[in-house]
Write a protein that holds these residues in place. Structure first.
Motif, mmCIF file in Angstrom:
data_model
loop_
_atom_site.group_PDB
_atom_site.id
_atom_site.type_symbol
_atom_site.label_atom_id
_atom_site.label_comp_id
_atom_site.label_asym_id
_atom_site.label_seq_id
_atom_site.Cartn_x
_atom_site.Cartn_y
_atom_site.Cartn_z
ATOM 1 N N ILE A 703 -8.359 -13.769 0.806
ATOM 2 C CA ILE A 703 -8.706 -14.826 -0.135
ATOM 3 C C ILE A 703 -10.097 -14.516 -0.679
ATOM 4 C CG2 ILE A 703 -9.174 -17.293 -0.361
ATOM 5 C CD1 ILE A 703 -6.260 -16.618 -0.022
ATOM 6 N N PRO A 704 -10.324 -14.655 -1.980
ATOM 7 C CA PRO A 704 -11.639 -14.337 -2.534
ATOM 8 C C PRO A 704 -12.690 -15.351 -2.101
ATOM 9 C CG PRO A 704 -10.283 -15.349 -4.209
ATOM 10 C CD PRO A 704 -9.391 -15.142 -3.020
ATOM 11 N N PRO A 705 -13.964 -15.011 -2.203
ATOM 12 C CA PRO A 705 -15.009 -15.999 -1.951
ATOM 13 C C PRO A 705 -14.934 -17.112 -2.994
ATOM 14 C CG PRO A 705 -15.916 -13.771 -2.004
ATOM 15 C CD PRO A 705 -14.522 -13.677 -2.517
ATOM 16 N N ALA A 706 -15.298 -18.324 -2.586
ATOM 17 C CA ALA A 706 -15.305 -19.441 -3.529
ATOM 18 C C ALA A 706 -16.275 -19.145 -4.661
ATOM 19 C CB ALA A 706 -15.697 -20.732 -2.812
ATOM 20 N N GLY A 707 -15.822 -19.390 -5.892
ATOM 21 C CA GLY A 707 -16.675 -19.146 -7.050
ATOM 22 C C GLY A 707 -16.885 -17.683 -7.374
ATOM 23 N N GLN A 708 -16.026 -16.813 -6.856
ATOM 24 C CA GLN A 708 -16.160 -15.374 -7.105
ATOM 25 C C GLN A 708 -16.143 -15.061 -8.598
ATOM 26 O OE1 GLN A 708 -12.600 -13.121 -6.716
ATOM 27 N NE2 GLN A 708 -13.616 -11.336 -5.829
ATOM 28 N N LYS A 709 -17.057 -14.232 -9.026
ATOM 29 C CA LYS A 709 -17.090 -13.810 -10.421
ATOM 30 C C LYS A 709 -16.258 -12.551 -10.581
ATOM 31 C CE LYS A 709 -21.707 -15.624 -11.385
ATOM 32 N NZ LYS A 709 -23.087 -15.294 -11.837
ATOM 33 N N VAL A 710 -15.482 -12.498 -11.641
ATOM 34 C CA VAL A 710 -14.725 -11.297 -11.960
ATOM 35 C C VAL A 710 -15.245 -10.747 -13.286
ATOM 36 C CG1 VAL A 710 -12.671 -12.016 -10.702
ATOM 37 C CG2 VAL A 710 -12.923 -12.675 -13.083
ATOM 38 N N ARG A 711 -15.183 -9.473 -13.446
ATOM 39 C CA ARG A 711 -15.719 -8.836 -14.649
ATOM 40 C C ARG A 711 -14.576 -8.340 -15.518
ATOM 41 N NH1 ARG A 711 -21.015 -8.614 -13.898
ATOM 42 N NH2 ARG A 711 -21.861 -8.441 -11.788
ATOM 43 N N SER A 712 -14.676 -8.571 -16.806
ATOM 44 C CA SER A 712 -13.637 -8.098 -17.722
ATOM 45 C C SER A 712 -13.562 -6.582 -17.661
ATOM 46 C CB SER A 712 -13.956 -8.560 -19.144
ATOM 47 O OG SER A 712 -15.204 -8.051 -19.573
ATOM 48 N N GLY A 713 -12.352 -6.085 -17.762
ATOM 49 C CA GLY A 713 -12.130 -4.642 -17.683
ATOM 50 C C GLY A 713 -11.801 -4.164 -16.292
ATOM 51 N N GLU A 714 -11.977 -5.003 -15.285
ATOM 52 C CA GLU A 714 -11.668 -4.597 -13.915
ATOM 53 C C GLU A 714 -10.167 -4.368 -13.769
ATOM 54 O OE1 GLU A 714 -12.086 -6.305 -9.318
ATOM 55 O OE2 GLU A 714 -13.126 -7.294 -10.987
#
Length: 829
Positions: A703-714
């Motif tokens: 499960i990802p961390p709460a509020g995890q930021k993802v980057r476009s292009g990933e």
């Protein structure tokens, strides 16, 4: 026993043998076939007349045997008939439960006593009327009986009669017993007057209010427990004091539990039930449940609320009349089950007010739903009239955990609002919203939901400058909130819907400078904005230990959602990485629409959900007992029942799963919106945990961390057995995989327009690679570079077509639901 059985059991008594005389007849001569004994020679034989027996098969004996045979035959026949009737009643009986109001009979206190002459007289009259209605109807040959269970007073006057109707017929023909058909026969029998235009009409001499007639299909278990022989635990309470609290307590440690609490208050008042704690096995409302009815019998259409999870939070509910029924059901108790609650008599409230709003900044007062903080009852209505002192001022309404939007043709699930002759629908959300009305005179009417009790509403109100909705130096979110302009484009979701972070110029942080700063003083926040993590080095501030942080064994605290189980030992002793069980890597990285066959075992967290034996949706393994999927897979009464669902784990080719388990429980997010697919997430609990021996083939995804930021292009991967093309009519037999990339949120919003912060887009803008029908609920898996762990970044949710250019797939953003997941699966903490 029912009337037919009583009649049946009385008939063998007509056969009597007491009047048959028995005689023994002596006949001279020898018995046939028997020779006399030889005597010694020389001895004289006595000269006596020999006695001879009568033949056994004479007329009298034949009559006796024939009579006995007839008696035994009759007893056997009636026993078999009784067994047939009993079997027919249990397997081929259809039960309907209902109520109506009789207006021309005054209520007497004796009606509360079931054995009283007054109750029996009314019950007999009503049963005769109902018998006449259905014995002269199209269902006459199937009609068996009606039973009056309760006669009570009510706030509209007259008598409120609760009753059961029983039909018997083969279940193969049971489809003809629709609720509407049975109810229509009763309603059509009420003769109303066209002249006085009243809803009260004559039902075979009874003055019955047609609007009060309610009739629903019922359960045999409810029928038996309310009027049958197996009444279980049933209690009747009559409350006539306004200042008293009447306790309700019941508990059991094993076996079966079915309890009914009938609550009646004095006429003209309402009942408020306050539930202090519930101890039962968390379920899906199919088995273990506490149900509150706005009636004295379990009539489905009068349900106020249903509780299916253990809780220690105080919840209260208000009836719409002076009566209420509380049922507690648990077919098999494995541990302590019960309820601790109390009820009280309260007066009816008028939800109506006129408010003069002052010219002051901010919000100056509050309005709320009826009986706040209790859940407000169905069919309630509230009216508020607001007026500001100046024509330049409008009214601002700040809703807590609620929002209103333009009413659509589908209707409103959580009440509808009329604001200055414009219609809006309400829905529950997990943040505040502000609605502004640019008028000095505002007329607001809330029409509550007509089905169930709903969560309490709290709304703050105040005035605002119509020409300037937000103060100078503020930014207005799309939800109506005003935030300081300094919080715009700072990477933090201050608007809840991410509107403050949209259309911002993306600036890549200069991570190679010695002291990297972004929007404020550098803090140890656990976010590694630089790939080498140098933004987390030499921090100038630290985060204090709170209940939202992870505490290392040496008392150092880190943000739980960022430092825990991320593959990096943030604690010097590595305690933040202990007991982490999600998958670090899949067995293959080789490469749905535009996808290819995966390798067996490449995606060990992939699950196929089967509904009534057919593949329907996907899911992801997150623990030994829990799966994560999409809420829209279970939208609807039948789909929300876990009984027809099975989960297939460790499967590569459809039908060849290494482990199959029935689904025990389905938890759909309480804010799921079936129109916008917002909050499209659901948890599933397996009936059996998958064995550790299969851990090479079945592994949970992180499960990802709460509020995890993802980057476009990933780059990420979407997997499933869904359709490989939009025009396909069936899914793939082999698990498919396709590599997609995360799409910038701003571009996603500009494409679809209705993207919330709980959604993200992934795919390729040229199309050709995407999830499709049948992949719903499956994982969007992204591999973290720092430790090689696979993260469940998204859940397949929706999109325009499959693999169309400029229309990427829309996924549920899992990082926004980490606290909600932990609420039901605390073992992931």
């Amino acid at each position: 026993m029912d009337k037919e059985s009583n009649e049946a059991s009385s008939k063998p008594a007509d056969l009597k043998i007491s009047n048959i005389s028995i005689q023994v007849v002596s006949v001279p001569g020898r018995l046939p076939g028997r020779r006399p004994l030889r005597r010694p020679i020389g001895k004289a034989r006595p000269n006596k007349q020999s006695k001879k027996r009568a033949p056994f098969w004479n007329v009298q004996n034949k009559i006796i045997l024939f009579t006995l045979f007839l008696f035994i035959l009759a007893v056997t026949a009636w026993t078999l008939l009784w067994l047939y009737i009993s079997k027919t009643e249990s397997k081929d009986a259809f039960y309907f439960v209902g109520m109506f109001r009789i207006t021309n009979i005054e209520f007497l206190p004796e009606y509360r006593q079931k054995e009283s002459r007054e109750f029996l007289s009314v019950a007999r009259t009503v049963q005769q009327v109902v018998n006449l209605v259905y014995t002269t109807s199209a269902f006459s040959k199937f009609y068996k009986q009606s039973v009056v269970a309760d006669v009570s007073s009510n706030n509209k006057g007259g008598l409120l009669v609760h009753f059961w109707i029983v039909f018997v017929m083969p279940h193969a023909k049971g489809h003809i017993f629709c609720e509407d058909c049975v109810a229509a026969i009763l309603k059509d029998s009420i003769q109303t007057s066209i002249i006085n235009r009243t809803s009260v009409g004559s039902l075979q001499g009874l003055a019955v209010d047609m609007d009060s007639v309610v009739l629903n299909a019922g359960l045999r278990s409810d029928y038996s427990s309310t009027i049958g022989s197996d009444k279980g635990c049933s209690q009747y309470f009559y409350a006539d004091h306004l200042s008293l609290r009447y306790p309700l307590e019941i508990s059991a440690t094993s076996g079966q539990l079915m309890c009914h609490f009938k609550l009646v208050a004095i006429v003209g008042y309402l009942i408020r039930l306050s539930v202090e704690s519930i101890q039962l096995e968390a379920d899906n409302c199919i088995t273990d449940s506490i149900t509150i009815y706005d009636a004295l019998l379990p009539i489905r259409s009068t349900v106020l609320y249903r509780l299916c999870e253990p809780t220690k939070t105080l919840m209260s509910f208000v009836s719409t009349n002076n009566l209420m029924l509380v049922t507690l059901k648990s077919p098999y108790i494995r541990r302590l089950s019960g309820i601790r609650a109390y009820f009280e008599v309260i007066p009816e409230q008028k939800c109506e007010n006129t408010v003069l709003v002052k010219e002051i900044p901010g919000f100056e007062g509050k309005i709320s739903s009826p009986y706040y903080p209790s859940y407000y009852p169905p069919k309630c209505k509230c009216t508020w009239k607001f007026q500001t002192p100046l024509s330049t001022l409008g009214i601002a309404l700040k809703f807590h955990n609620y929002s209103i939007t333009k009413k659509s043709a589908k209707g409103c699930e959580h009440g509808w609002w009329e604001i200055n002759e414009h219609m809006y629908c309400g829905s529950y959300v997990d943040h505040q919203t502000i609605f502004r009305v640019p008028s000095p005179l505002v007329h607001i009417q809330l029409q509550c939901s007509s089905r169930l009790s709903d969560k309490p509403l709290l709304v703050e109100y105040g005035s605002y400058n119509i020409s300037q909705p937000c103060p100078v130096g503020s930014f207005r979110c799309s939800s109506g909130l005003c935030i300081p302009q300094t919080q715009r484009c700072d990477g933090v979701n201050d608007c809840f819907d991410e509107s403050d972070e949209l259309f911002c110029a993306t600036i890549k942080p200069a991570c190679d400078v010695p002291l990297f700063r972004q929007t404020g003083p550098l803090v140890c926040d656990g976010f590694r904005d630089c790939e080498n993590g140098q933004d987390e080095h030499n921090c100038t501030q630290s985060i204090p230990c709170t209940n939202r942080t992870f505490k290392c064994d040496n008392d150092i605290c880190f943000k739980k959602q960022n430092a825990r189980c991320d593959g990096i030992a943030d604690c010097p002793d590595g305690s933040d990485e202990d007991s982490c069980s999600c998958s670090r890597s899949s067995s293959a990285l080789h490469r749905i629409v535009g996808g290819a066959d995966s390798l067996e075992g490449a995606w060990p967290w992939q699950v196929s959900l089967h509904f009534v034996g057919s593949a329907y949706c996907g899911a992801s393994v997150i623990s030994r007992e829990w799966l994560l999927s999409a809420a829209h897979c279970f939208h609807g009464n039948r789909l929300s029942d876990p009984t027809p669902w099975t989960a297939h784990l460790g499967m590569y080719v459809q039908g060849n799963a290494k482990f199959v388990s029935p689904v025990r429980r389905i938890v759909v997010h309480e804010y799921y919106n079936s129109q916008t697919f917002d909050y499209d997430i659901a948890l599933l609990q397996l009936s059996m945990a998958w064995p550790e021996t299969l851990k090479q083939l079945i592994q949970p995804i992180c499960i990802p961390p709460a509020g995890q930021k993802v980057r476009s292009g990933e780059k990420c991967w979407v997997t499933g057995w869904g359709r490989r093309h939009e025009a396909d009519n069936k899914g793939s037999p082999v698990l498919q995989q396709a590599e997609v990339e995360l799409i910038d949120q701003t571009l996603c919003v500009s494409t679809y327009g209705i993207i919330t912060s709980r959604m993200l887009c992934a795919g390729v803008m040229s199309g050709k690679r995407d999830a499709c029908k049948g992949d719903s609920g499956g994982p969007l898996s992204c591999r973290r570079k720092t430790d090689g762990k696979w993260i469940l970044t998204g859940i397949v949710s929706w999109g325009h077509g499959c693999g169309r250019p400029t229309f990427p797939g829309v996924y549920t953003r899992v990082s926004n639901f980490v606290p909600w997941i932990h609420k039901y699966v605390p073992s992931l903490l």
